[in-house]
Design a protein around this motif. Structure first.
Motif, PDB file in Angstrom:
ATOM      1  N   THR A  41      28.425-110.821 -18.890  1.00  0.00           N
ATOM      2  CA  THR A  41      29.156-110.202 -17.786  1.00  0.00           C
ATOM      3  C   THR A  41      29.879-108.968 -18.306  1.00  0.00           C
ATOM      4  OG1 THR A  41      29.514-112.332 -16.703  1.00  0.00           O
ATOM      5  CG2 THR A  41      30.944-110.517 -16.027  1.00  0.00           C
ATOM      6  N   ILE A  42      29.552-107.831 -17.709  1.00  0.00           N
ATOM      7  CA  ILE A  42      30.204-106.573 -18.072  1.00  0.00           C
ATOM      8  C   ILE A  42      31.125-106.169 -16.936  1.00  0.00           C
ATOM      9  CG2 ILE A  42      29.865-104.138 -18.611  1.00  0.00           C
ATOM     10  CD1 ILE A  42      27.183-104.863 -19.821  1.00  0.00           C
ATOM     11  N   SER A  43      32.409-105.983 -17.261  1.00  0.00           N
ATOM     12  CA  SER A  43      33.399-105.626 -16.247  1.00  0.00           C
ATOM     13  C   SER A  43      34.014-104.278 -16.594  1.00  0.00           C
ATOM     14  CB  SER A  43      34.508-106.687 -16.186  1.00  0.00           C
ATOM     15  OG  SER A  43      33.964-107.967 -15.923  1.00  0.00           O
ATOM     16  N   GLU A  44      34.461-103.591 -15.551  1.00  0.00           N
ATOM     17  CA  GLU A  44      35.063-102.272 -15.731  1.00  0.00           C
ATOM     18  C   GLU A  44      36.582-102.375 -15.656  1.00  0.00           C
ATOM     19  OE1 GLU A  44      34.935 -97.773 -13.752  1.00  0.00           O
ATOM     20  OE2 GLU A  44      33.445 -99.289 -13.213  1.00  0.00           O
ATOM     21  N   ILE A  45      37.240-101.713 -16.588  1.00  0.00           N
ATOM     22  CA  ILE A  45      38.695-101.659 -16.596  1.00  0.00           C
ATOM     23  C   ILE A  45      39.159-100.737 -15.478  1.00  0.00           C
ATOM     24  CG2 ILE A  45      40.745-101.149 -17.949  1.00  0.00           C
ATOM     25  CD1 ILE A  45      39.075-103.467 -18.987  1.00  0.00           C
ATOM     26  N   ALA A  46      40.145-101.205 -14.693  1.00  0.00           N
ATOM     27  CA  ALA A  46      40.630-100.409 -13.561  1.00  0.00           C
ATOM     28  C   ALA A  46      42.147-100.479 -13.502  1.00  0.00           C
ATOM     29  CB  ALA A  46      40.019-100.919 -12.264  1.00  0.00           C
ATOM     30  N   LYS A  47      42.735 -99.502 -12.867  1.00  0.00           N
ATOM     31  CA  LYS A  47      44.176 -99.496 -12.629  1.00  0.00           C
ATOM     32  C   LYS A  47      44.416 -99.830 -11.164  1.00  0.00           C
ATOM     33  CE  LYS A  47      48.413 -96.879 -13.470  1.00  0.00           C
ATOM     34  NZ  LYS A  47      48.997 -95.654 -14.027  1.00  0.00           N
ATOM     35  N   GLY A  48      45.252-100.822 -10.915  1.00  0.00           N
ATOM     36  CA  GLY A  48      45.481-101.236  -9.539  1.00  0.00           C
ATOM     37  C   GLY A  48      46.768-102.025  -9.400  1.00  0.00           C
ATOM     38  N   ALA A  89      49.189-101.456 -12.730  1.00  0.00           N
ATOM     39  CA  ALA A  89      48.887-101.836 -14.109  1.00  0.00           C
ATOM     40  C   ALA A  89      47.411-101.636 -14.385  1.00  0.00           C
ATOM     41  CB  ALA A  89      49.283-103.286 -14.369  1.00  0.00           C
ATOM     42  N   VAL A  90      47.052-101.501 -15.693  1.00  0.00           N
ATOM     43  CA  VAL A  90      45.658-101.466 -16.129  1.00  0.00           C
ATOM     44  C   VAL A  90      45.185-102.912 -16.221  1.00  0.00           C
ATOM     45  CG1 VAL A  90      44.069-100.771 -17.937  1.00  0.00           C
ATOM     46  CG2 VAL A  90      46.023 -99.314 -17.365  1.00  0.00           C
ATOM     47  N   LEU A  91      44.058-103.215 -15.569  1.00  0.00           N
ATOM     48  CA  LEU A  91      43.645-104.601 -15.401  1.00  0.00           C
ATOM     49  C   LEU A  91      42.275-104.861 -15.993  1.00  0.00           C
ATOM     50  CD1 LEU A  91      44.686-104.984 -11.636  1.00  0.00           C
ATOM     51  CD2 LEU A  91      46.063-105.503 -13.659  1.00  0.00           C
ATOM     52  N   VAL A  92      42.137-106.047 -16.598  1.00  0.00           N
ATOM     53  CA  VAL A  92      40.828-106.519 -17.044  1.00  0.00           C
ATOM     54  C   VAL A  92      40.596-107.869 -16.377  1.00  0.00           C
ATOM     55  CG1 VAL A  92      41.840-107.545 -19.128  1.00  0.00           C
ATOM     56  CG2 VAL A  92      39.380-107.171 -18.996  1.00  0.00           C
ATOM     57  N   PRO A  93      39.438-108.047 -15.750  1.00  0.00           N
ATOM     58  CA  PRO A  93      39.168-109.328 -15.081  1.00  0.00           C
ATOM     59  C   PRO A  93      39.164-110.481 -16.083  1.00  0.00           C
ATOM     60  CG  PRO A  93      37.628-107.648 -14.335  1.00  0.00           C
ATOM     61  CD  PRO A  93      38.346-107.068 -15.524  1.00  0.00           C
ATOM     62  N   LYS A  94      39.573-111.642 -15.625  1.00  0.00           N
ATOM     63  CA  LYS A  94      39.574-112.819 -16.480  1.00  0.00           C
ATOM     64  C   LYS A  94      38.146-113.269 -16.762  1.00  0.00           C
ATOM     65  CE  LYS A  94      43.968-115.160 -16.205  1.00  0.00           C
ATOM     66  NZ  LYS A  94      44.647-116.441 -15.986  1.00  0.00           N
ATOM     67  N   GLY A  95      37.951-113.881 -17.937  1.00  0.00           N
ATOM     68  CA  GLY A  95      36.636-114.369 -18.316  1.00  0.00           C
ATOM     69  C   GLY A  95      36.716-115.264 -19.529  1.00  0.00           C
ATOM     70  N   GLY A  96      35.534-115.727 -19.960  1.00  0.00           N
ATOM     71  CA  GLY A  96      35.491-116.658 -21.076  1.00  0.00           C
ATOM     72  C   GLY A  96      35.818-116.047 -22.423  1.00  0.00           C
ATOM     73  N   PHE A  97      35.882-114.721 -22.531  1.00  0.00           N
ATOM     74  CA  PHE A  97      36.146-114.068 -23.820  1.00  0.00           C
ATOM     75  C   PHE A  97      37.492-114.484 -24.416  1.00  0.00           C
ATOM     76  CE2 PHE A  97      38.492-111.394 -20.940  1.00  0.00           C
ATOM     77  CZ  PHE A  97      39.552-110.901 -21.687  1.00  0.00           C
ATOM     78  N   PRO A 126      45.660-115.582 -11.877  1.00  0.00           N
ATOM     79  CA  PRO A 126      44.352-116.241 -11.906  1.00  0.00           C
ATOM     80  C   PRO A 126      43.147-115.291 -11.875  1.00  0.00           C
ATOM     81  CG  PRO A 126      45.813-117.423 -10.436  1.00  0.00           C
ATOM     82  CD  PRO A 126      46.522-116.157 -10.818  1.00  0.00           C
ATOM     83  N   GLU A 127      43.354-114.002 -11.621  1.00  0.00           N
ATOM     84  CA  GLU A 127      42.229-113.074 -11.505  1.00  0.00           C
ATOM     85  C   GLU A 127      42.186-112.042 -12.630  1.00  0.00           C
ATOM     86  OE1 GLU A 127      42.782-111.375  -7.694  1.00  0.00           O
ATOM     87  OE2 GLU A 127      42.363-113.230  -6.594  1.00  0.00           O
ATOM     88  N   TYR A 128      43.337-111.587 -13.114  1.00  0.00           N
ATOM     89  CA  TYR A 128      43.356-110.474 -14.071  1.00  0.00           C
ATOM     90  C   TYR A 128      44.349-110.725 -15.197  1.00  0.00           C
ATOM     91  CZ  TYR A 128      41.038-107.833 -10.331  1.00  0.00           C
ATOM     92  OH  TYR A 128      40.166-107.419  -9.364  1.00  0.00           O
ATOM     93  N   TYR A 129      44.079-109.996 -16.330  1.00  0.00           N
ATOM     94  CA  TYR A 129      45.065-109.826 -17.397  1.00  0.00           C
ATOM     95  C   TYR A 129      45.598-108.407 -17.310  1.00  0.00           C
ATOM     96  CZ  TYR A 129      43.157-114.030 -19.650  1.00  0.00           C
ATOM     97  OH  TYR A 129      42.747-115.300 -19.931  1.00  0.00           O
ATOM     98  N   GLU A 130      46.854-108.231 -17.636  1.00  0.00           N
ATOM     99  CA  GLU A 130      47.439-106.901 -17.700  1.00  0.00           C
ATOM    100  C   GLU A 130      47.184-106.336 -19.108  1.00  0.00           C
ATOM    101  OE1 GLU A 130      51.762-104.785 -16.882  1.00  0.00           O
ATOM    102  OE2 GLU A 130      51.666-106.859 -17.578  1.00  0.00           O
ATOM    103  N   VAL A 131      46.532-105.147 -19.178  1.00  0.00           N
ATOM    104  CA  VAL A 131      46.212-104.510 -20.457  1.00  0.00           C
ATOM    105  C   VAL A 131      47.386-103.634 -20.878  1.00  0.00           C
ATOM    106  CG1 VAL A 131      44.632-103.008 -21.705  1.00  0.00           C
ATOM    107  CG2 VAL A 131      43.764-104.538 -19.922  1.00  0.00           C
ATOM    108  N   MET A 132      47.954-103.954 -22.029  1.00  0.00           N
ATOM    109  CA  MET A 132      49.080-103.187 -22.532  1.00  0.00           C
ATOM    110  C   MET A 132      48.637-102.095 -23.505  1.00  0.00           C
ATOM    111  SD  MET A 132      51.361-104.831 -20.876  1.00  0.00           S
ATOM    112  CE  MET A 132      52.831-104.057 -21.547  1.00  0.00           C
ATOM    113  N   LEU A 153      42.737-100.270 -24.117  1.00  0.00           N
ATOM    114  CA  LEU A 153      41.735 -99.957 -23.102  1.00  0.00           C
ATOM    115  C   LEU A 153      42.351 -99.035 -22.061  1.00  0.00           C
ATOM    116  CD1 LEU A 153      40.220-103.531 -22.530  1.00  0.00           C
ATOM    117  CD2 LEU A 153      39.175-101.669 -23.837  1.00  0.00           C
ATOM    118  N   LYS A 154      41.454 -98.291 -21.386  1.00  0.00           N
ATOM    119  CA  LYS A 154      41.915 -97.396 -20.332  1.00  0.00           C
ATOM    120  C   LYS A 154      40.991 -97.547 -19.128  1.00  0.00           C
ATOM    121  CE  LYS A 154      39.311 -93.365 -22.031  1.00  0.00           C
ATOM    122  NZ  LYS A 154      38.557 -94.098 -23.052  1.00  0.00           N
ATOM    123  N   PRO A 155      41.446 -97.119 -17.952  1.00  0.00           N
ATOM    124  CA  PRO A 155      40.610 -97.227 -16.755  1.00  0.00           C
ATOM    125  C   PRO A 155      39.265 -96.539 -16.960  1.00  0.00           C
ATOM    126  CG  PRO A 155      42.859 -96.675 -16.144  1.00  0.00           C
ATOM    127  CD  PRO A 155      42.794 -96.585 -17.638  1.00  0.00           C
TER     128      PRO A 155
END
Length: 417
Positions: A49-56, A345-353, A384-390, A393-395
């Motif tokens: 699963t490849i996800s895109e980093i986004a700001k939201g 915030a800059v967000l990365v979707p949650k996953g098994g990583f 439950p959906e995202y981690y906040e990227v501190m 990573l960037k959008p």
């Protein structure tokens, strides 16, 4: 004639020698390559699963389940124990205050009431007898007082008359002294009679007060016994709906045992179970929302129960605004309980990583999309959906968010389509 034999350039020995040298070079090159820290692994793009980093918009929240409960619940306990003799209504009935619900039978309690009534009647009878005796004694004392008073008056009359006659020399000293002694005797009798009457009055009054107090105590005890017997009929304490009824005819119920409850139907609240891990962050006023009939409704925490049971604690949440139409007692609601305000915030979707990396690094996809390499990151809050990227990573960056369980210590992934 001798013929010159040409020597072959590619004989077997030479070919084997060259092949050996080539293999050795390849082996040495591979060893150097893999020991350089750039271990690689081919992975199928369709299996990751490849996800895109986004700001939201980001809000830290936890999903919890809540049970719809009446705003007020009155529990029905057996005030006195006994056998269920009769049920007047069934579970779910609409009750008015004072309506009978069920009747218990307790022979020992009823017998105690009968004995208490007999004792009260005996005390009352004894009191009446004592009162009559006191009245008769008082009357006797008053009669004696009347005789003494009459004797005093007569002795006073004779004494005064004889005194006058003695002064006139009409009678002798002996007769005068006799009347004087009789008068003084009657005076002493009067004083003694008045003292006896006074003591008798005080004694009678004290006895009467004690009897009245004893009778009042007996009456209070009798009233209490009657109330205890009356409590064998369980009645609705308020208007509401009878629920959770747990009593059948012939069943024995101990004193204090739960019989059911009355739900006051003036409104609803939501009882929510939360993991004890979040206890320090839960307080009155926190908001949450849930979906019902394709609409979103809001709730607010009104009360926190800090007692922890089996690793969980409870809170009461109140509806904000109108209560959803059609909602029922006992219904389960899936609630998003917010732990923070909404921010960017800059967000990365949650996953098994996360299970393999702990949020310390991630595989970031190269710009050409042909490989992914290990990148150090720092994560903050989560929902439950995202981690906040501190950091890291960037959008617009693309990362692998599926499980890294089979990658081991690989530093780079070759993405194959």
């Amino acid at each position: 004639m001798d013929r010159v034999i040409e020597k072959k350039k590619w004989n077997v020995k030479r070919v084997l020698t060259i092949a050996g040298i080539t293999g050795l070079v390849v082996l040495l090159g591979g060893s150097i390559y893999f020991s350089s820290g750039k271990s690689k692994l081919n992975v199928d793009v369709e299996r990751i699963t490849i996800s895109e980093i986004a700001k939201g918009d980001f809000q830290e929240f936890i999903p919890v389940n809540g049970i719809v409960m009446p705003l007020t619940t009155i529990y029905l306990d057996a005030i006195e124990g006994g056998r269920v003799d009769r049920k007047f209504v069934e579970d779910g009935a609409e009750m008015k205050k004072g309506d009978p619900i069920l009747q218990l039978a307790n022979t020992d309690l009823e017998l105690s009431l009968a004995n208490q009534q007999t004792q009260v009647f005996n005390v009352l009878t004894q009191m009446q007898i004592s009162r009559d005796q006191a009245q008769q004694n008082t009357i006797s004392k008053l009669n004696q007082m009347a005789d003494v008073d009459n004797g005093l008056k007569e002795a006073d009359r004779v004494y005064k008359l004889n005194k006058h006659l003695f002064e006139q020399k009409a009678i002798g000293l002996q007769e005068f002294k006799s009347s004087e002694n009789a008068y003084q005797y009657q005076v002493r009798r009067m004083k003694l009679a008045m003292q006896i009457l006074k003591q008798d009055t005080l004694s009678t009054r004290k006895q009467l007060d004690q009897s009245n107090e004893s009778y009042s105590n007996m009456k209070s005890t009798l009233a209490l016994m009657r109330k205890k017997v009356g409590d064998l009929i369980v009645r609705a304490p308020v208007d509401g709906q009878l629920t959770s009824m747990d009593a059948e005819v012939g069943q024995n119920k101990n004193k204090g045992e739960r019989l059911g409850q009355i739900d006051v139907l003036s409104g609803y609240k939501v009882k929510v179970d939360i993991d004890e891990h979040y206890l320090p962050r839960i307080y009155n006023g926190l908001a949450g929302d849930f979906s019902f009939a394709d609409k979103t409704y809001k709730l607010t925490i009104k009360k926190v129960y800090t007692q922890v049971t089996s690793g969980r604690f409870q809170v009461d949440m109140a509806f904000q605004g109108k209560v959803p139409a059609g909602i029922r007692r006992g219904q389960t609601l899936q609630i998003r309980l917010a732990l923070s305000d909404e921010t960017k915030a800059v967000l990365v979707p949650k996953g098994g990583f996360y299970q393999q990396t702990g949020g310390n690094w991630i595989f970031k996809v190269s710009e050409d999309g042909k490989k992914a390499y290990r990148t150090d990151i720092q994560l903050g809050r989560q929902n439950p959906e995202y981690y906040e990227v501190m950091q890291g990573l960037k959008p617009g960056d693309k990362v692998l968010t599926s499980s890294y369980e089979t990658y081991g210590d690989m530093q780079e992934l070759i993405l194959k389509k």
